[in-house]
Design an enzyme around this catalytic site. Structure first.
Site, mmCIF file in Angstrom:
data_model
loop_
_atom_site.group_PDB
_atom_site.id
_atom_site.type_symbol
_atom_site.label_atom_id
_atom_site.label_comp_id
_atom_site.label_asym_id
_atom_site.label_seq_id
_atom_site.Cartn_x
_atom_site.Cartn_y
_atom_site.Cartn_z
ATOM 1 N N CYS A 2 -13.640 1.565 50.674
ATOM 2 C CA CYS A 2 -14.413 0.587 51.430
ATOM 3 C C CYS A 2 -15.042 1.290 52.638
ATOM 4 O O CYS A 2 -14.398 2.089 53.312
ATOM 5 C CB CYS A 2 -13.602 -0.597 51.935
ATOM 6 N N ARG A 27 -17.802 5.468 49.494
ATOM 7 C CA ARG A 27 -16.420 5.023 49.715
ATOM 8 C C ARG A 27 -16.039 3.840 48.836
ATOM 9 O O ARG A 27 -14.868 3.449 48.766
ATOM 10 C CB ARG A 27 -16.223 4.622 51.181
ATOM 11 N N TRP A 76 -14.513 -1.397 47.610
ATOM 12 C CA TRP A 76 -13.830 -0.920 46.411
ATOM 13 C C TRP A 76 -12.662 -1.880 46.234
ATOM 14 O O TRP A 76 -11.736 -1.916 47.039
ATOM 15 C CB TRP A 76 -13.337 0.508 46.621
ATOM 16 N N ASN A 102 -10.835 -2.786 55.428
ATOM 17 C CA ASN A 102 -10.576 -1.692 54.492
ATOM 18 C C ASN A 102 -9.067 -1.497 54.470
ATOM 19 O O ASN A 102 -8.450 -1.397 55.527
ATOM 20 C CB ASN A 102 -11.287 -0.424 54.997
ATOM 21 N N GLY A 103 -8.474 -1.456 53.276
ATOM 22 C CA GLY A 103 -7.029 -1.236 53.196
ATOM 23 C C GLY A 103 -6.350 -2.358 52.426
ATOM 24 O O GLY A 103 -7.005 -3.098 51.686
ATOM 25 N N GLU A 484 -9.296 21.535 36.823
ATOM 26 C CA GLU A 484 -10.435 21.010 37.583
ATOM 27 C C GLU A 484 -11.649 20.787 36.657
ATOM 28 O O GLU A 484 -12.353 19.782 36.788
ATOM 29 C CB GLU A 484 -10.777 21.976 38.722
ATOM 30 N N LYS A 488 -13.417 17.148 36.336
ATOM 31 C CA LYS A 488 -14.848 16.919 36.611
ATOM 32 C C LYS A 488 -15.490 16.221 35.421
ATOM 33 O O LYS A 488 -16.251 15.276 35.577
ATOM 34 C CB LYS A 488 -15.601 18.235 36.881
ATOM 35 N N GLU A 491 -14.238 12.506 34.956
ATOM 36 C CA GLU A 491 -14.588 11.508 35.971
ATOM 37 C C GLU A 491 -16.061 11.158 35.994
ATOM 38 O O GLU A 491 -16.418 10.035 36.327
ATOM 39 C CB GLU A 491 -14.083 11.884 37.366
ATOM 40 N N HIS A 507 2.955 25.238 22.484
ATOM 41 C CA HIS A 507 4.129 24.371 22.619
ATOM 42 C C HIS A 507 3.802 22.900 22.335
ATOM 43 O O HIS A 507 4.589 22.025 22.662
ATOM 44 C CB HIS A 507 4.728 24.525 24.018
ATOM 45 N N LYS A 610 -14.814 7.549 46.790
ATOM 46 C CA LYS A 610 -14.586 8.916 47.248
ATOM 47 C C LYS A 610 -13.326 9.051 48.078
ATOM 48 O O LYS A 610 -12.578 10.001 47.931
ATOM 49 C CB LYS A 610 -15.782 9.398 48.056
HETATM 50 C C1 F6R Z 1 -12.258 14.410 42.243
HETATM 51 C C2 F6R Z 1 -11.974 14.051 43.611
HETATM 52 C C3 F6R Z 1 -10.631 13.519 43.918
HETATM 53 C C4 F6R Z 1 -10.202 13.972 45.330
HETATM 54 C C5 F6R Z 1 -8.880 13.286 45.715
HETATM 55 C C6 F6R Z 1 -8.427 13.709 47.101
HETATM 56 O O1 F6R Z 1 -13.532 14.949 42.113
HETATM 57 O O2 F6R Z 1 -12.821 14.147 44.467
HETATM 58 O O3 F6R Z 1 -9.684 13.889 42.966
HETATM 59 O O4 F6R Z 1 -10.061 15.350 45.348
HETATM 60 O O5 F6R Z 1 -9.047 11.899 45.685
HETATM 61 O O6 F6R Z 1 -9.394 13.398 48.062
HETATM 62 P P1 F6R Z 1 -9.352 14.070 49.487
HETATM 63 O O7 F6R Z 1 -9.651 15.516 49.325
HETATM 64 O O8 F6R Z 1 -10.408 13.363 50.293
HETATM 65 O O9 F6R Z 1 -7.979 13.831 50.029
#
Ligand code: F6R
Length: 615
Positions: A2, A27, A76, A102-103, A484, A488, A491, A507, A610
């Site tokens: 949010c 956000r 969100w 937010n929260g 990673e 990527k 997501e 395994h 994010k």
């Molecule tokens: C994936 C991504 C998330 C963040 C995770 C931690 O692309 O961005 O997996 O890495 O939510 O976020 P931060 O770094 O802001 O604590």
């Protein structure tokens, strides 16, 4: 999660709020709303499910009367689905008061029952409306003192929250509070701002104040007051925002993600800048803090998601250079058991946003247990660095796309710097000249990967747009990069993807391989370890024998992979700890190109936000 923005000043607030929300949309983007107090002193509000554009369209069809006091929110969803009714702001006191949040308010059910027994009825399913109703009741009960009512309300709430509120009886006043959720103040000339982060107001001012935990703020055009939850005045910490509004614009790129992938050489260079002295790494922020590293016998790195994969690379680097055992813990698992930590433990947290609730709680928990804490963070004024004994900032600039790219590279860079710094302080490294030279060369090498492999990898992704599953394999520091690469892809392209340690395949997971299954394999340099290289080449043969379509990422000149690869992506030669920063780039480009080929929005993938500020 949010995004929150507030404004008081002489200018019409609506455009300021909408521009702030556009910068905060990363956000959360399932609904958005604004409320303003107009010149006649009445409160207008509009909110819409969907992205911010839906709210903009609605305001374009029928504008709200404008006023110079306003609050805005991009959501969100947590409590209640993403609908118009559940969107924020929520109103109370006969629609004369507006509140955004937010929260998560954990005791909202008890409070709702209490208010319902008092005759209050609710329009939405949200916890936020309960806070708005409570504020309305307090306000009426105390004869119209908004600040006192607000203080009484926040003292009754449990959980994590940032709240902003305003009342039409008080034009020119916005009140806010935070507990374990972000809120910063922007200081203008005759106008002031509130935002979930500085992006909300950076186009108007780069002067900011950080608000601590459990603090309340009131802004008017000419004054800012900060108190604790008991009403005692406190000093907020001033800081200057180091980037400007242009840094958070797309600047001609097709997406923020494309821009941020391309910015990686700069993000890494900026993170290194000022931290190399001759052939040594010296991190000025850690001056005088050697005891963080000398009296310890264990390091725990805690983070979530992409940041936790950076942490895994950090484990290899710190163990190698600082000769201290390192464990990587997902932040949301860490504090729900009884980890063995104390003052001989250094807990390093990694967070781009500095607000991830899981990571924040892990840091607080570590501190309570007496551990030393250091954070690696990309956001000035954020909560996690404020809760830590020390911070090493990554200087990647604002990262807007939900999928982290340049922040990941900057996090690994910061961990490499930290490993070399710790090694020097602990006396386990005597000569770092080779590694320091490798570090300094990274930006140019990343630029080279982008230049030479971008088109090739994008073309490959275009051919694979109908693929249903992709696997990624790596060994040693290639393993976190495999994880990673898979994250990527899933997501932003919604394709099933999994990363494995290459040796783990036999395994179990090798059962997944069937003819045509695409598998990316990250091949380490044979110059670092002929043994590890040969093991990975054997793994390639094993999957190839079962019909996998093998795409290798290997250093220039590695001919051993050629007979077994369907595609070869080349990266420049680099030291063993430095390869991840080169190998990850084609995987980011691949995910982005594949999502684009599927017609998806790479910046705002479904269901995600994010900054994850709920647990
Ligand atoms: C994936 C991504 C998330 C963040 C995770 C931690 O692309 O961005 O997996 O890495 O939510 O976020 P931060 O770094 O802001 O604590």
């Amino acid at each position: 999660m949010c995004g929150i923005v507030g404004y008081v000043g002489p200018r019409p607030s609506q455009d300021i709020l909408l521009a702030g929300l556009a910068r905060l949309e990363y956000r959360g983007y399932d609904s958005a709303g604004v409320a303003v107090i107009d010149e006649d002193g009445s409160l207008g509000m509009r909110k819409k499910a969907g992205k911010l554009s839906a709210l903009r369209d609605s305001l374009a069809d029928a504008a709200l009367p404008d006023g110079s006091t306003g609050i805005g929110h991009t959501r969100w969803a947590t409590h209640g689905g993403p609908t118009d009714v559940n969107a924020h702001p929520h109103l109370a006191d006969e629609d004369r008061l507006a509140l955004i949040h937010n929260g998560i308010i954990e005791n909202f059910a008890t409070l709702r029952d209490e208010l319902a027994a008092d005759g209050v009825s609710f329009r939405s399913e949200t916890d936020t409306e309960v806070a708005a109703a409570l504020l309305g009741r307090e306000y009426r009960g105390n004869g119209g003192d908004l600040q006192l009512a607000f203080r009484n309300v926040v003292n009754r709430l449990e959980g994590a929250f940032t709240l902003l509120a305003m009342h039409q009886d008080h034009p020119g006043l916005v009140v806010g509070a935070r507990r374990n959720s972000p809120l910063v103040i922007g200081l203008g000339e005759g106008e002031n701002f509130l935002g979930s982060d500085v992006a909300a107001f950076v186009e108007h001012t780069r002067k900011a104040l950080a608000i601590g935990q459990d603090q309340i703020v009131s802004i008017t055009p000419d004054a800012v007051t900060v108190t604790d939850f008991a009403g005692t005045p406190v000093e907020a910490e001033p800081f200057d925002v180091s980037w400007d509004a242009a840094a958070a614009e797309k600047g001609g790129w097709s997406s923020f993600m494309a821009k941020e992938v391309a910015e990686q050489p700069e993000a890494v260079a900026n993170t290194i800048r000022g931290r190399i002295q001759g052939d040594r790494v010296v991190i000025p922020e850690l001056d005088g803090l050697d005891d963080l590293f000398t009296g310890i016998n264990r390091v725990i790195i805690t983070a979530c998601g992409t940041a936790s994969y950076a942490a895994l690379v950090g484990k290899y680097a710190i163990e190698q250079w600082a000769r201290v055992p390192v464990d990587v813990e997902l932040a949301h698992e860490f504090r729900y058991r009884d980890p063995v930590i104390g003052d001989d433990t250094l807990v390093v947290s990694i967070s781009q946003s500095g607000e991830t609730m899981d990571t924040l709680m892990a840091v607080k928990y570590a501190r309570e247990r007496g551990a030393r804490t250091l954070s690696i963070c990309n956001t000035q004024g954020a909560t996690i660095p404020r809760e830590s004994d020390a911070v090493v900032y990554t200087h990647a600039g604002p990262e807007v796309a939900v999928a982290s790219t340049k922040a990941f590279s900057a996090q690994i860079t910061a961990l490499l710097l930290l490993g070399l710094h710790m090694g020097r302080v602990r006396g386990s490294i005597t000569d770092a000249s080779v590694d320091v030279a490798e570090l300094a060369a990274l930006p140019e090498k990343i630029a080279k990967v982008l230049e030479t492999e971008n088109d090739h990898v994008s073309q490959l992704a275009g051919w694979m747009a109908d693929t249903r599953s992709v696997l990624f394999l790596g060994r040693h520091v290639g393993y976190p990069i495999a994880l990673e690469g898979a994250l990527k892809l899933k997501e932003i392209s919604y394709i099933h993807a999994e990363g494995f340690a290459a040796g783990e395949l036999k395994h179990g997971p090798i059962a997944l391989i069937e003819p045509g299954q695409p598998v990316f394999v990250l091949v380490p340099s044979p110059r670092h370890s002929a043994l590890v290289h040969s093991k990975v080449v054997s793994n390639i043969q094993e999957i190839r024998a079962r019909g996998a379509r093998v795409i290798v990422v290997a250093e220039e000149g590695d001919a051993a992979v050629l007979p077994f690869a369907d595609e070869v992506i080349r990266i420049p030669l680099a030291g063993p700890m430095f390869e991840p920063l080169l190998a990850v780039v084609p995987l980011q480009v691949f995910a982005m190109a594949l999502a684009t080929a599927k017609g998806l929005d790479v910046d705002q993938p479904r269901n995600l936000a994010k900054s994850v500020t709920v647990e």
